[in-house]
Design a protein around this motif. Structure first.
Motif, mmCIF file in Angstrom:
data_model
loop_
_atom_site.group_PDB
_atom_site.id
_atom_site.type_symbol
_atom_site.label_atom_id
_atom_site.label_comp_id
_atom_site.label_asym_id
_atom_site.label_seq_id
_atom_site.Cartn_x
_atom_site.Cartn_y
_atom_site.Cartn_z
ATOM 1 N N GLN A 12 -12.531 5.793 3.095
ATOM 2 C CA GLN A 12 -12.265 6.355 4.427
ATOM 3 C C GLN A 12 -10.833 6.111 4.892
ATOM 4 O O GLN A 12 -10.304 6.875 5.684
ATOM 5 N N LYS A 13 -10.204 5.052 4.393
ATOM 6 C CA LYS A 13 -8.823 4.795 4.781
ATOM 7 C C LYS A 13 -7.911 5.615 3.880
ATOM 8 O O LYS A 13 -7.655 5.268 2.736
ATOM 9 N N VAL A 14 -7.422 6.719 4.409
ATOM 10 C CA VAL A 14 -6.610 7.640 3.621
ATOM 11 C C VAL A 14 -5.129 7.440 3.944
ATOM 12 O O VAL A 14 -4.728 7.480 5.108
ATOM 13 N N ILE A 15 -4.336 7.196 2.919
ATOM 14 C CA ILE A 15 -2.889 7.099 3.087
ATOM 15 C C ILE A 15 -2.346 8.519 2.995
ATOM 16 O O ILE A 15 -2.375 9.140 1.933
ATOM 17 N N LYS A 16 -1.882 9.059 4.103
ATOM 18 C CA LYS A 16 -1.483 10.465 4.137
ATOM 19 C C LYS A 16 -0.137 10.641 4.819
ATOM 20 O O LYS A 16 0.308 9.809 5.598
ATOM 21 N N VAL A 17 0.500 11.784 4.520
ATOM 22 C CA VAL A 17 1.790 12.109 5.100
ATOM 23 C C VAL A 17 1.855 13.624 5.250
ATOM 24 O O VAL A 17 1.290 14.365 4.443
ATOM 25 N N ASP A 18 2.499 14.085 6.304
ATOM 26 C CA ASP A 18 2.645 15.519 6.537
ATOM 27 C C ASP A 18 3.721 16.078 5.614
ATOM 28 O O ASP A 18 4.719 15.408 5.321
ATOM 29 N N GLU A 19 3.538 17.313 5.125
ATOM 30 C CA GLU A 19 4.512 17.901 4.212
ATOM 31 C C GLU A 19 5.873 18.145 4.865
ATOM 32 O O GLU A 19 6.867 18.366 4.185
ATOM 33 N N GLU A 20 5.901 18.108 6.220
ATOM 34 C CA GLU A 20 7.168 18.259 6.928
ATOM 35 C C GLU A 20 8.004 16.980 6.869
ATOM 36 O O GLU A 20 9.213 17.004 7.107
ATOM 37 N N ALA A 21 7.332 15.851 6.548
ATOM 38 C CA ALA A 21 8.035 14.565 6.495
ATOM 39 C C ALA A 21 8.940 14.508 5.267
ATOM 40 O O ALA A 21 8.801 15.273 4.319
ATOM 41 N N SER A 22 9.873 13.567 5.286
ATOM 42 C CA SER A 22 10.816 13.439 4.177
ATOM 43 C C SER A 22 10.175 12.720 2.991
ATOM 44 O O SER A 22 9.193 11.984 3.138
ATOM 45 N N ILE A 23 10.752 12.937 1.819
ATOM 46 C CA ILE A 23 10.298 12.234 0.614
ATOM 47 C C ILE A 23 10.466 10.729 0.815
ATOM 48 O O ILE A 23 9.618 9.927 0.422
ATOM 49 N N SER A 24 11.563 10.336 1.449
ATOM 50 C CA SER A 24 11.845 8.921 1.684
ATOM 51 C C SER A 24 10.765 8.272 2.537
ATOM 52 O O SER A 24 10.364 7.132 2.276
ATOM 53 N N SER A 25 10.257 8.996 3.545
ATOM 54 C CA SER A 25 9.208 8.420 4.389
ATOM 55 C C SER A 25 7.918 8.235 3.600
ATOM 56 O O SER A 25 7.152 7.300 3.842
ATOM 57 N N ALA A 26 7.676 9.128 2.644
ATOM 58 C CA ALA A 26 6.506 8.971 1.776
ATOM 59 C C ALA A 26 6.657 7.735 0.906
ATOM 60 O O ALA A 26 5.702 6.974 0.707
ATOM 61 N N VAL A 27 7.864 7.505 0.390
ATOM 62 C CA VAL A 27 8.140 6.305 -0.416
ATOM 63 C C VAL A 27 7.869 5.048 0.401
ATOM 64 O O VAL A 27 7.207 4.105 -0.060
ATOM 65 N N ASP A 28 8.369 5.038 1.641
ATOM 66 C CA ASP A 28 8.182 3.869 2.508
ATOM 67 C C ASP A 28 6.703 3.609 2.775
ATOM 68 O O ASP A 28 6.256 2.454 2.787
ATOM 69 N N LEU A 29 5.942 4.684 2.991
ATOM 70 C CA LEU A 29 4.508 4.534 3.260
ATOM 71 C C LEU A 29 3.777 4.010 2.029
ATOM 72 O O LEU A 29 2.931 3.107 2.126
ATOM 73 N N MET A 30 4.099 4.558 0.858
ATOM 74 C CA MET A 30 3.468 4.099 -0.385
ATOM 75 C C MET A 30 3.785 2.629 -0.654
ATOM 76 O O MET A 30 2.935 1.857 -1.076
ATOM 77 N N TYR A 31 5.030 2.259 -0.387
ATOM 78 C CA TYR A 31 5.448 0.871 -0.593
ATOM 79 C C TYR A 31 4.732 -0.059 0.389
ATOM 80 O O TYR A 31 4.215 -1.114 0.007
ATOM 81 N N LYS A 32 4.679 0.342 1.650
ATOM 82 C CA LYS A 32 4.042 -0.474 2.682
ATOM 83 C C LYS A 32 2.557 -0.686 2.391
ATOM 84 O O LYS A 32 2.020 -1.789 2.558
ATOM 85 N N GLU A 33 1.893 0.379 1.945
ATOM 86 C CA GLU A 33 0.451 0.305 1.707
ATOM 87 C C GLU A 33 0.103 -0.123 0.286
ATOM 88 O O GLU A 33 -1.069 -0.204 -0.067
ATOM 89 N N ASN A 34 1.132 -0.360 -0.547
ATOM 90 C CA ASN A 34 0.929 -0.789 -1.934
ATOM 91 C C ASN A 34 0.112 0.238 -2.728
ATOM 92 O O ASN A 34 -0.825 -0.100 -3.438
ATOM 93 N N HIS A 35 0.477 1.523 -2.578
ATOM 94 C CA HIS A 35 -0.185 2.614 -3.284
ATOM 95 C C HIS A 35 0.799 3.310 -4.212
ATOM 96 O O HIS A 35 1.984 3.411 -3.907
ATOM 97 N N ARG A 36 0.274 3.846 -5.316
ATOM 98 C CA ARG A 36 1.116 4.592 -6.246
ATOM 99 C C ARG A 36 1.095 6.089 -5.934
ATOM 100 O O ARG A 36 1.755 6.871 -6.612
ATOM 101 N N ASP A 37 0.323 6.518 -4.936
ATOM 102 C CA ASP A 37 0.320 7.917 -4.534
ATOM 103 C C ASP A 37 -0.064 8.034 -3.067
ATOM 104 O O ASP A 37 -0.527 7.076 -2.452
ATOM 105 N N VAL A 38 0.145 9.227 -2.504
ATOM 106 C CA VAL A 38 -0.141 9.466 -1.097
ATOM 107 C C VAL A 38 -0.629 10.903 -0.945
ATOM 108 O O VAL A 38 -0.163 11.810 -1.639
ATOM 109 N N ILE A 39 -1.603 11.110 -0.062
ATOM 110 C CA ILE A 39 -2.121 12.445 0.196
ATOM 111 C C ILE A 39 -1.148 13.198 1.097
ATOM 112 O O ILE A 39 -0.700 12.679 2.115
ATOM 113 N N VAL A 40 -0.822 14.422 0.714
ATOM 114 C CA VAL A 40 0.075 15.269 1.497
ATOM 115 C C VAL A 40 -0.769 16.309 2.233
ATOM 116 O O VAL A 40 -1.601 16.994 1.628
#
Length: 449
Positions: A12-40
């Motif tokens: 239920q806890k989904v690590i997600k990012v809007d496609e309008e967001a930057s690639i860098s913000s996705a990197v930061d989110l993946m790093y913060k949440e310790n994930h190797r991928d993120v739902i767009v």
């Protein structure tokens, strides 16, 4: 007895990012949440969800893509969604160890969770049957990338730009000293590390391995506790003999289970029927061309029919295929010998495979002829991909041979198309490219036939 649904096993806890967001913000989110991928999350009505992976980030960094760009400006893999009340038996038809996950939605179409392939199998797999099976029975010896601990980090991570190569085993001369995975790469990107330093600075050490005689049940428990994506297996002497990813482990366990219960308990007949179908599919999925290491024609035909069925079933975005062959390849064999010709084909395949998305299917049609399936891709986009491949292959220089060229034919699946009509159009486009001078791309619209 109430059936288990997607909601029951979804994370239920989904690590997600809007496609309008930057690639860098996705990197930061993946790093913060310790994930190797993120739902767009996208506004595209056909494909509302996708996944951005560490392998994508590696490919983008190697291509020197600006991470400040919006995610929507890059290619990332699309994933399908299902209603959260869908029974597990139906989910099995939509996901496998290559796709890895599906998004779940509520009755309003809102994202509610993610269902992973491993969770599906774990929810129905009787683990007690796995206690007597050992990991060496299903170990894969291929796909192990190796490097020296003194190699520059940027060179090492460039070996991981494909889903089959998501880790590199690092050696100090001839002894394994560490490992680096795509998850580690997310951390490097997230902390903006210097990628020109030796990989020894960033590797995980020592290498955690399991003995070849570890039971599959113990291996599954190990991979869950450690939160690893793969297992490194060693022999009696402590030497590394191979690796197996979580996805490969799960799929092979699934096939083993099919064999075990095929002639047992009558109350499992319906499940057994489903498992036999799935086991057959996995045998087809493992069909690899022995010379080039890419998929063979049987795999391509299976995947093409599956893609046609998916488009027709969901009325989703269409797809395109690319046919191509090596120009004047007979001259290469005649002048330099078949062994040199084989090397040329292998190097071309390796070069093109690095440029494929995880959802693309790259296969050998036969001889020097090859084919690519590009899901959710128009003929215009596919032609651009083909042109990029044409240029990049022509720029390669082969030892003793020099440069070679390829002719490309592109076709998009359209309403009323069949398996054979689509292939025929792509094949005709390839012949047109050769007739018009070779080393070019030609497209074929259905109306042109």
């Amino acid at each position: 007895m109430e059936k288990t649904t997607a909601k029951d096993i979804a994370q239920q806890k989904v690590i997600k990012v809007d496609e309008e967001a930057s690639i860098s913000s996705a990197v930061d989110l993946m790093y913060k949440e310790n994930h190797r991928d993120v739902i767009v999350v996208s506004k595209n009505e056909h494909h509302r969800f996708g996944v951005l992976t560490a392998s994508d980030l590696i490919r983008l960094r190697i291509s020197q893509v600006d991470f400040s760009l919006p995610i929507k400006t890059i290619k990332y893999d699309k994933i399908f969604s299902i209603d959260e009340d869908t029974p597990i038996e139906e989910i099995l038809e939509e996901v496998n160890h290559e796709v890895e996950c599906l998004c779940t939605t509520n009755e309003d179409g809102d994202l509610t969770g993610v269902v992973f392939y491993a969770d599906i199998i774990s929810s129905i797999d009787p683990k007690t049957l796995l206690e007597k099976r050992i990991i060496s029975e299903i170990i894969l010896n291929q796909h192990i990338k190796k490097a020296q601990i003194t190699d520059p980090t940027i060179d090492v991570i460039s070996l991981m730009d494909h889903h089959l190569n998501d880790s590199v085993l690092l050696y100090d001369n001839d002894k394994p000293a560490g490992i680096i995975t795509t998850k580690d790469i997310v951390k490097l990107f997230g902390e903006r590390e210097n990628l020109h330093l030796p990989i020894a600075k960033y590797m995980s050490s020592p290498v955690e391995t399991i003995p070849f005689n570890t039971s599959i049940k113990q291996a599954l428990e190990f991979i869950q506790v450690k939160n690893f994506k793969r297992l490194i297996v060693e022999d009696r002497k402590g030497e590394v003999i191979g690796q197996i990813t979580q996805g490969e482990l799960i799929s092979r366990v699934y096939s083993r289970w099919t064999d075990m219960i095929r002639h047992n308990d009558t109350q499992l007949k319906q499940v057994n029927k489903e498992l036999q179908i799935r086991a057959t599919k996995y045998e087809e999925l493992s069909s690899v061309d022995h010379l080039t290491g890419i998929y063979n024609r049987a795999k391509f035909e299976f995947e093409l029919q599956k893609e046609i069925n998916r488009v027709e079933r969901y009325n989703s975005e269409s797809f395109s295929i690319i046919f191509f062959d090596v120009d004047h390849f007979k001259n290469v064999n005649d002048q330099y010998g078949h062994s040199v010709g084989d090397i040329v084909l292998q190097e071309i395949c390796l070069h093109i495979q690095k440029q494929m998305r995880i959802t693309d299917v790259f296969a050998r049609w036969g001889g020097e002829e090859f084919v690519i399936i590009l899901p959710a891709t128009t003929i215009q986009s596919a032609s651009s991909v083909a042109e990029k491949l044409r240029v990049s292959v022509h720029e390669l220089e082969f030892t003793g041979v020099g440069h070679v060229s390829c002719s490309f034919g592109v076709a998009q699946f359209e309403c009323g198309d069949t398996f054979h009509s689509l292939i025929l159009r792509a094949d005709k486009a390839t012949y047109l490219a050769k007739a018009n001078g070779r080393n070019r791309v030609e497209g074929s619209q259905k109306s042109s036939l």
